[in-house]
Structures are given as C-alpha cells and as structure tokens.
Motif scaffolding. Sequence first.
Motif, PDB file in Angstrom:
ATOM      1  N   TYR A 167       1.031  -1.090   0.234  1.00 26.09           N
ATOM      2  CA  TYR A 167       0.183   0.114   0.067  1.00 26.09           C
ATOM      3  C   TYR A 167       0.816   1.331   0.003  1.00 26.09           C
ATOM      4  CZ  TYR A 167      -3.471   3.355   1.957  1.00 26.09           C
ATOM      5  OH  TYR A 167      -3.920   4.572   2.218  1.00 26.09           O
ATOM      6  N   HIS A 210      -7.330   6.971  -4.599  1.00 27.48           N
ATOM      7  CA  HIS A 210      -7.592   5.709  -4.005  1.00 27.48           C
ATOM      8  C   HIS A 210      -7.820   4.527  -5.352  1.00 27.48           C
ATOM      9  CE1 HIS A 210      -8.795   6.855   0.297  1.00 27.48           C
ATOM     10  NE2 HIS A 210      -7.418   6.991  -0.019  1.00 27.48           N
ATOM     11  N   ASP A 255      -5.229   1.374  -5.907  1.00 21.25           N
ATOM     12  CA  ASP A 255      -5.764  -0.019  -5.752  1.00 21.25           C
ATOM     13  C   ASP A 255      -5.269  -0.591  -7.129  1.00 21.25           C
ATOM     14  OD1 ASP A 255      -6.765   0.708  -3.336  1.00 21.25           O
ATOM     15  OD2 ASP A 255      -8.955   0.836  -3.856  1.00 21.25           O
TER      16      ASP A 255
END
Length: 477
Positions: A6, A289, A293
């Motif tokens: 991440y 995001h 992702d």
Amino acid sequence: MSGDLYRLAMTVLHPGYEGTSAPDWLRRALGEGLGGVVLFARNAIDDRLIRDFRAENPDTVVSVDEEGGAVTRLEVMAGSSFPGNRALGVVDDVKLTEQVGRQIGRMLADLDITLNYAPSADVNSDPANPVIGVRSFGPTPELVSRHTVAYVNGVQGAGVAACAKHFPGHGDTITDSHLALPTVHASREVLAERDLPPFRAAIDAGVRSIMSGHLLIPALDPSMPATLSRTAMTELLRGELGFDGMLVTDAIEMRAVAAMFDPGEIAVRALGAGVDAICVGLSTEESLHAIRDAIVAAVRNGTLPEERLAQAAERVRALSSWYAAQAALRQEVHDDVDEGVGLRAARAALTTQGSATLDRGPLVVEINTRFSKAVDPATPTGITAALTSLLPDTERVQLEPEGGELPAFDERPVVLVAHDAARHAWVRDTVARALALRPDAIVVDTGIAAAPEGATHVATHGISRVSALAAAEWLLR
C-alpha cells in the motif's frame, strides 16, 4: 492489502488538487505515505500551505511548473518576473540563463518546493508546434542543449531539483498532447541527432528528474505513447542514455493517454515501462484511491513486478533525500537576490524592426490567440498593463480569437499585440488589415513572430511581465 505494498503504491503517486488549502483527504494521504503533491496557481501557493504538507509527511516531493515566461504558477496574475526559454535562447548567453535559473530556484527554495518541472528541453523544430513554441530555447539541438544545462545548473545550484521535459522531445509535433496524442514521424537517427542531445546534456549535468512526453513515436514503439513504452522509458532513457534519477509522467489526465486507458491502467503501464512517479494534475480522494488500488492489484496478479514498484518508490525517496541534503545550500542562496536579472534578460531578447516613439497613450488592439493548455488561463500578455503603467491614458480593445472586427481608429497611436503570428494565418491577416488602415501602427509579437514588411515591429519572444515592460520601454525610449 499489505501495508508495505500500500505504502509503495502511495509513494509513486503525485496528485494535484482543487482549492486554496490542503483538503483533509490529501492530509490523510500524506500521512499514509503519499509521495508527492503537484501545485498549480489555483492552490494559492505560499509557505504556509507547504508547511501543512510537510507536517504530515516531511519527505513529500512538492512539485510545480515554474518555467518562467508563459508557464508560471507563482506569478500567474501579474506575469512572470523572468522571460521564458525562447527569449533566453535568442540572447544565447548561458551565464544569463544560469542566473535566471538560479533566481527561479531561489524563489522555489524560499517556499520549500522540492522539484521544478522545468526546463523544457524540447527542440522546437516545427514552428507550427501548438504547445511548445516559446517554451523551447530554440530550433536547434546545440542551442537547446547548452541552455538546458545552464538552466538545470541554475535551479539545482539553488538547492531545488530540476526536471528536463518532455522526453523524448515534443518539438516536432502539430498536436497538443493535452488534447490528443501527437505523433513524431522521425527515424531513430533523426531522434538521436535532433531531439535527444538536450536530454543527454541534462543527464550529464546531473539533472535529478526527467518528465516523459505523451508522444507516439513509431520509430521507438508503434503502439504505445512514450510514457507507456518500455522501449522509450527503460531501453532508451535508462539503458542507452544512462539516466538513473526520478522519471515522472506528464499529467495522466491529458487526452493523449486518457483517451486510451483509465487512470489506474495508465499508472500501471507507466510504472511497467520504467516511470517512477505518476503525476495526476487534478485528483480527488476517490480517484487517488482508485489508482492506488489498481497498482496494488497489478502487483498481486503479476502484471506489475513488485520489484519494479519498489524501485520506483526508492527513486522518489532518493529525490526527496537529495533535496533534504541541499538545506545548507538553500540557506546560502536565500540572500542571493538579483531582482533585475529577469528584466535584463528580457531587454536583451528584444528583436526590433523600424522605429517609433510613443508620446501619449496608444490604442492597444490585442489580437488574442488561445494559449496552450500548459499556460494558466489567467496569465496576461502584459503589454497593455506595461504601457498603461508608463502612459496612463492607454486604452485596450480585445479581438476575439480567429479575428473579429477592427475598432475605428482615430488620431491616437496604435499598437497591435499579436502572439505566434508565424503559426496563425488569421493573426497575420488581421495585422495586415490593420496596417492597411494604419500603416504607422506598431506591431508587438509575444510569441513565434513573423514581422510584417515595412512595419515597426517588436518581438519579445515570450510572455512575461518583464518582457512586456522591456517592449514598453523600447516604445517610449
């Protein structure tokens, strides 16, 4: 999702945002390892804003487009204190170019900005180019190379990282990559002789970053734009040219690539090609995001090797570390103020034909062209403002792009302000119509100029506050 993966994905993302203060989602992202932020004039850039970023993540790579001339984010309302690249190329004094670069770097250093997305190392080999033009130092690789090096040395000599753009070279295009995908129809041999020398020179000079151009170059890769091409980014730039610094994309919402793939796919393909940082000119929490992702998913499914993502993140961190190591240098240049260097350069760059002396306020007719998307819409040409500051009774009339009816001329002097007459037949035609009515009109061109025969003509070779002032001074001398 592993925390490490991440964080790696966040490190390579460098978004811009809407608004004049750092939104809460951006603060959270910085705390979660977001690697960079890109600033625009809309963000009301000041040292308080950047302190807010660094309070969340001291290692943030804060970037801005501060080329000087037409492309400025810090001085957008009044116009830049420095002439752009073409004006510096016309003067062709590398010491002066380095001094300008140093003062731009000093201005960014005082704000704690890490990276300047400049200089444009593009060779403007096609005069019809709609997006580079006066942003280039000129039309030959030798000229562009020596001034690219001087500019890089100036900015980095102030303790701020420079970024040579738009690799492999955006100068031989007739399409603006903000709007569509340009194609460069050149052989490998022509690229090597014409477009690549400024980038080689910048690499040899130690430039810390290079920006990719969203350009289709069939001689390198017939199917993918350079930003997404391993042949261009890794084999050519990393392998053949030996660049090991941070490679950043041009903004991925530009239609040249955005028309092909969604943002997450662009990011994954760019990273796979060898890019390290993904510039997203305008982002939201949701879109950021989504890109993050997509990168994580690509690593997990084997599309993007984790080692490649880790290498990209390490190059981002290396740039931040280099900047941190320059703190003493930035402090040293803080007091190295040369407020006159921009105006000196602008005066030296003026090219004139004929003579005229204004003794009262003229009627200024602005023959407006649409600037490229790289230029902030609020950026003024500045000629009218400069003349008004010296002759308060100056009056302005603006013509719409693509022409328009000329005003009724009276006994006042007339100044015609054009931009890129060499590129636009309608600009030349409008100037010719005005000169037929008023042969004594003075023509000022702020772009790639074409001097009308027999008329008094002033070329500034760029848009900036100082270029406008230099032209106004000449007209009143």
